[in-house]
Motif scaffolding. Structure first.
Motif, PDB file in Angstrom:
ATOM      1  N   LEU A  31      42.735 -20.044  53.819  1.00  0.00           N
ATOM      2  CA  LEU A  31      41.344 -19.432  54.347  1.00  0.00           C
ATOM      3  C   LEU A  31      40.471 -20.460  54.926  1.00  0.00           C
ATOM      4  O   LEU A  31      39.811 -20.155  55.749  1.00  0.00           O
ATOM      5  N   ALA A  32      40.586 -21.961  54.465  1.00  0.00           N
ATOM      6  CA  ALA A  32      39.916 -22.917  55.012  1.00  0.00           C
ATOM      7  C   ALA A  32      40.213 -23.244  56.257  1.00  0.00           C
ATOM      8  O   ALA A  32      39.533 -23.869  57.204  1.00  0.00           O
ATOM      9  N   ALA A  33      41.605 -22.921  56.750  1.00  0.00           N
ATOM     10  CA  ALA A  33      42.084 -23.127  58.008  1.00  0.00           C
ATOM     11  C   ALA A  33      41.902 -21.945  58.935  1.00  0.00           C
ATOM     12  O   ALA A  33      42.396 -22.016  60.161  1.00  0.00           O
ATOM     13  N   ALA A  34      41.496 -20.901  58.415  1.00  0.00           N
ATOM     14  CA  ALA A  34      41.116 -19.663  59.516  1.00  0.00           C
ATOM     15  C   ALA A  34      40.242 -20.180  60.346  1.00  0.00           C
ATOM     16  O   ALA A  34      39.484 -21.061  60.332  1.00  0.00           O
ATOM     17  N   THR A  35      40.076 -19.151  61.383  1.00  0.00           N
ATOM     18  CA  THR A  35      38.997 -19.256  62.393  1.00  0.00           C
ATOM     19  C   THR A  35      38.178 -17.944  62.424  1.00  0.00           C
ATOM     20  O   THR A  35      38.670 -16.861  62.579  1.00  0.00           O
ATOM     21  N   PRO A  36      36.894 -17.972  62.034  1.00  0.00           N
ATOM     22  CA  PRO A  36      36.174 -19.297  61.549  1.00  0.00           C
ATOM     23  C   PRO A  36      36.863 -19.496  60.153  1.00  0.00           C
ATOM     24  O   PRO A  36      37.118 -18.660  59.137  1.00  0.00           O
ATOM     25  N   PRO A  37      36.531 -20.730  59.678  1.00  0.00           N
ATOM     26  CA  PRO A  37      36.893 -21.331  58.401  1.00  0.00           C
ATOM     27  C   PRO A  37      36.393 -20.691  57.372  1.00  0.00           C
ATOM     28  O   PRO A  37      35.030 -20.306  57.477  1.00  0.00           O
ATOM     29  N   VAL A  38      36.911 -20.456  56.328  1.00  0.00           N
ATOM     30  CA  VAL A  38      36.047 -19.712  55.035  1.00  0.00           C
ATOM     31  C   VAL A  38      36.366 -20.861  53.748  1.00  0.00           C
ATOM     32  O   VAL A  38      37.345 -20.992  53.519  1.00  0.00           O
ATOM     33  N   SER A  39      35.212 -21.428  53.337  1.00  0.00           N
ATOM     34  CA  SER A  39      35.234 -22.519  52.488  1.00  0.00           C
ATOM     35  C   SER A  39      35.044 -21.942  51.082  1.00  0.00           C
ATOM     36  O   SER A  39      34.181 -21.391  50.899  1.00  0.00           O
ATOM     37  N   ASN A  40      35.840 -22.295  50.294  1.00  0.00           N
ATOM     38  CA  ASN A  40      35.919 -21.923  48.656  1.00  0.00           C
ATOM     39  C   ASN A  40      36.136 -23.052  47.557  1.00  0.00           C
ATOM     40  O   ASN A  40      37.042 -23.856  47.926  1.00  0.00           O
ATOM     41  N   PRO A  41      35.360 -23.226  46.544  1.00  0.00           N
ATOM     42  CA  PRO A  41      35.673 -23.835  45.671  1.00  0.00           C
ATOM     43  C   PRO A  41      36.799 -23.715  44.801  1.00  0.00           C
ATOM     44  O   PRO A  41      37.439 -22.603  44.908  1.00  0.00           O
ATOM     45  N   LEU A  42      37.354 -24.558  44.144  1.00  0.00           N
ATOM     46  CA  LEU A  42      38.650 -24.460  43.129  1.00  0.00           C
ATOM     47  C   LEU A  42      37.979 -23.293  42.238  1.00  0.00           C
ATOM     48  O   LEU A  42      36.978 -23.454  41.624  1.00  0.00           O
ATOM     49  N   GLU A  43      38.787 -22.195  42.072  1.00  0.00           N
ATOM     50  CA  GLU A  43      38.212 -20.928  41.184  1.00  0.00           C
ATOM     51  C   GLU A  43      38.171 -21.543  39.671  1.00  0.00           C
ATOM     52  O   GLU A  43      38.988 -22.174  39.243  1.00  0.00           O
ATOM     53  N   GLU A  44      37.189 -21.150  39.071  1.00  0.00           N
ATOM     54  CA  GLU A  44      37.230 -21.033  37.695  1.00  0.00           C
ATOM     55  C   GLU A  44      37.949 -19.632  37.035  1.00  0.00           C
ATOM     56  O   GLU A  44      37.844 -18.719  37.851  1.00  0.00           O
ATOM     57  N   LEU A  45      38.128 -19.458  35.910  1.00  0.00           N
ATOM     58  CA  LEU A  45      38.435 -18.232  35.316  1.00  0.00           C
ATOM     59  C   LEU A  45      37.248 -17.567  34.443  1.00  0.00           C
ATOM     60  O   LEU A  45      36.653 -18.191  33.783  1.00  0.00           O
ATOM     61  N   ASN A  46      37.070 -16.424  34.984  1.00  0.00           N
ATOM     62  CA  ASN A  46      36.209 -15.491  34.204  1.00  0.00           C
ATOM     63  C   ASN A  46      36.704 -15.404  32.639  1.00  0.00           C
ATOM     64  O   ASN A  46      37.571 -14.802  32.561  1.00  0.00           O
TER      65      ASN A  46
END
Length: 635
Positions: free
Chosen positions: A444-459
């Motif tokens: 997702l970070a390498a997509a165009t446009p990029p989508v930046s996400n933090p490391l997930e936490e668990l709900n």
């Protein structure tokens, strides 16, 4: 079980994730001491009655014809039933004052040593996504979380998760499945790719092996959908499948009852309905099979509390074996307002299951009151700015359950309630993970446009009551709870003794309680499984800065938990699924199994299962969860 690699190439992943996505529904959340009980009993009112409908016969079929990696997702909405308490800080006389300090127990050590242990990989996301044959091939959504169902007995182990089912023998050999649950229940496929039509939304499977009758029970919620859009609509149902024999690989009969509760189809008329019965929970006593749901509006924000359904096991089995002489009736109790004197609306009332021989100590009361089913529920009614800590547990009893077997269409059963003081527990926060490989996040970070996400936490969801067992004349249950400064989640467990006086008045007292915590880490979604001697385990997920999400357990007996936390299935990577990533959902917190499962057998051993992250080849494009099934012999 078929396993498939998680992606062919990064460009393909980006295209399928960002372009072919059909519908996204984001996950959300609404954001002690051994004291004398307060005897506040109530008897049932607002009871309505209805009939189950027989849908048809089915079997758990083997194999899968699909290895497609389609992109449509259907995350389960995170329905947290907590509502604002009506009067912050008020308490019933005889109970302790509201707590103001978070629990902060000392941590347990962690070990991978497992005496008397055997385990194997259960259903994974890849298995669930690719389950289905014939018209059901390539017809499953990608789903998170894998709500855990597990039952065992007679030499078999049945596992059901969102949305697949499988049967194993005691050695972990797959005998049948993994089958799509839509296929098993005989309903339309979830989706005919590439763009529909859409089938019903199903979720939250639970299963039970009843040693007294030697039959198997499997439940699922169902919400109808618009075939063109997939939008959830009325009517809604709880499905109940009952095996025809003692062999779960053989034939079953499928039935259902309507949970719409808008006055149609002889259902009661409730606020904000049409509604659906979220997270159906199941239990059983000698006479009855019980389902508890949390009732939510399909379209609005109404929450109508817990709804209890009581059904004769004898009639269910007669219908399954086609020997029924009449309709399979059920009693429906609206339990929403029973807890109003304590500050809120009832939620997640957990029916008890009983290991073989587990209710013998209660035989006098069972006989005198003509059958009793017990339940537990938590009372923490709100998230900030309301009170987030509590120190009370509700104990429930349904009496005269013998009447469910009668020919009466309106069996005279009664629901009783008492609330006791306990140790402090409270609303937990999401659980941090250990850093590691996250191929979906990277793509997702390498997509165009990029989508930046933090490391997930668990709900960690909330502190609702998890699985309840009745053994040694005690009710055993556990909840998630925040620990210390709230950066960790732990487990609060309880052992409660129900009591009856010679006039039939109901009360309860706390026999034992305590916490499970690990320094610097979280333990989440507990289930207690004990045998008739009161010996067993608490199973859960262990996760934190030093552990990838792992299946773990700790031993428990009549004196409480003991020893170290044991890792059953060691996690191999972080959770890296779509439910905590943009553009699919608000980024940062991923869905995790809303519950684990554990069950005691007649030989005294325990089967248990919980979610973890297996080796990465088990993943699909969009998720990498798995389940681990454990067999444990108590010390």
């Amino acid at each position: 079980m078929q396993r498939h690699r998680y992606f062919r190439s990064v460009p393909f992943l980006v295209v399928t994730c960002l372009v072919l996505l059909a519908t996204v529904v984001g996950a959300y959340s609404i954001s002690a001491n051994n004291t004398a009980h307060a005897a506040a009993s109530a008897t049932g009112n607002g009871t309505t009655y209805g009939d189950l409908q027989v849908v048809g016969d089915t079997t758990i079929v083997s194999g899968s014809t699909s290895n497609a990696q389609g992109s449509q997702i259907r995350p389960e909405t995170d329905h947290n039933p907590q509502v604002a308490i009506t009067a912050t800080g008020t308490q019933t006389p005889g109970l302790p004052p509201p707590p103001t300090t978070n629990p902060n127990p000392s941590g347990r050590s962690v070990t991978s040593t497992n005496k008397g242990f055997f385990g194997f990989n259960g259903i994974s996301h890849a298995d669930q996504r690719n389950a289905g044959t014939g018209i059901y091939a390539n017809a499953q959504f990608s789903l998170e979380p894998p709500d855990q169902g597990l039952c065992a007995g007679n030499g078999f182990v049945v596992e059901a998760v969102n949305n697949g089912v499988a049967v194993y023998n005691n050695h972990g050999t797959l005998l049948a499945g993994v089958e799509a649950l839509s296929q098993f229940f005989g309903i339309a496929p979830e989706i005919i790719r590439p763009s529909g039509p859409y089938g019903p939304f199903i979720s939250d499977p639970k299963c039970l092996y009843d040693a007294g009758t030697n039959h198997w029970f499997l439940t699922e919620l169902l919400t109808s959908t618009d075939p063109a859009t997939g939008a959830r609509i009325a009517p809604t149902y709880t499905y109940v499948a009952v095996s025809k024999t003692s062999n779960p690989t053989g034939a079953w009969t499928v039935m259902n009852f309507n949970t719409t509760d808008d006055g149609t189809s002889n259902t009661p008329t409730h606020t904000g309905c049409p509604c659906f019965g979220d997270q159906p929970l199941i239990g059983a006593d000698h006479y009855g099979f019980y389902v508890s749901t949390n009732e939510f509006s399909l379209a609005g924000s109404a929450f109508n509390g817990s709804q209890l359904y009581a059904i004769s096991k004898k009639k269910l089995i007669a219908a399954a074996t086609h020997t029924a002489g009449g309709p399979v009736t059920f009693a429906h109790i609206d339990a929403a307002d029973y807890l109003a004197p304590y500050g809120g609306v009832s939620y997640s009332i957990q029916p008890a299951t009983t290991p073989p021989g587990g209710n013998s100590q209660d035989s006098e009361n069972q006989s005198r009151l003509h059958g009793i089913e017990y339940f537990l529920s938590a009372l923490q009614f709100g998230a900030p700015p309301y009170q987030v800590l509590d120190n009370r547990i509700a104990t429930w009893a349904l009496t005269n359950t013998e009447a469910l077997d009668s020919s009466s269409l309106t069996p005279d059963i009664a629901l009783h309630l008492t609330v006791i003081g306990t140790e402090t527990y409270g609303q937990p926060n999401p659980a941090p993970q250990k850093t590691g490989p996250t191929p979906l996040r990277d793509a997702l970070a390498a997509a165009t446009p990029p989508v930046s996400n933090p490391l997930e936490e668990l709900n960690t969801n909330d502190d609702r009551m998890n699985q309840v067992v009745f053994a040694q004349n005690s009710l055993w249950g556990a909840v998630n709870t925040l620990i210390g400064d709230g950066t960790r989640t732990g487990i609060a467990y309880f052992r409660i003794h129900p009591e009856w006086d010679n006039k039939g008045n109901f009360s309860a007292h706390l026999q034992n309680q305590g916490y499970v915590a690990v320094n610097g880490e979280s333990v989440i979604f507990p289930s207690i499984g004990v045998n008739s001697d009161g010996q067993g385990v608490v199973v859960f997920t262990l996760v934190g800065p030093d552990y990838y999400p792992s299946s773990a357990y700790i031993r428990i007996g009549t004196g409480g938990v003991s020893g170290s936390v044991h890792i059953a299935g060691a996690g191999t990577a972080p959770e890296d699924g779509f439910s905590g990533y943009a553009p699919y959902a608000p980024p940062g917190v991923a869905r995790w199994g809303d519950y684990s499962a554990a069950v005691g057998l007649s030989n005294g051993s325990i089967w248990a299962a919980s979610e973890y992250i297996p080796s990465t080849p088990a993943r699909t494009l969009l998720a990498n969860w798995g389940t681990f099934v454990s067999h444990i012999v108590p010390d």
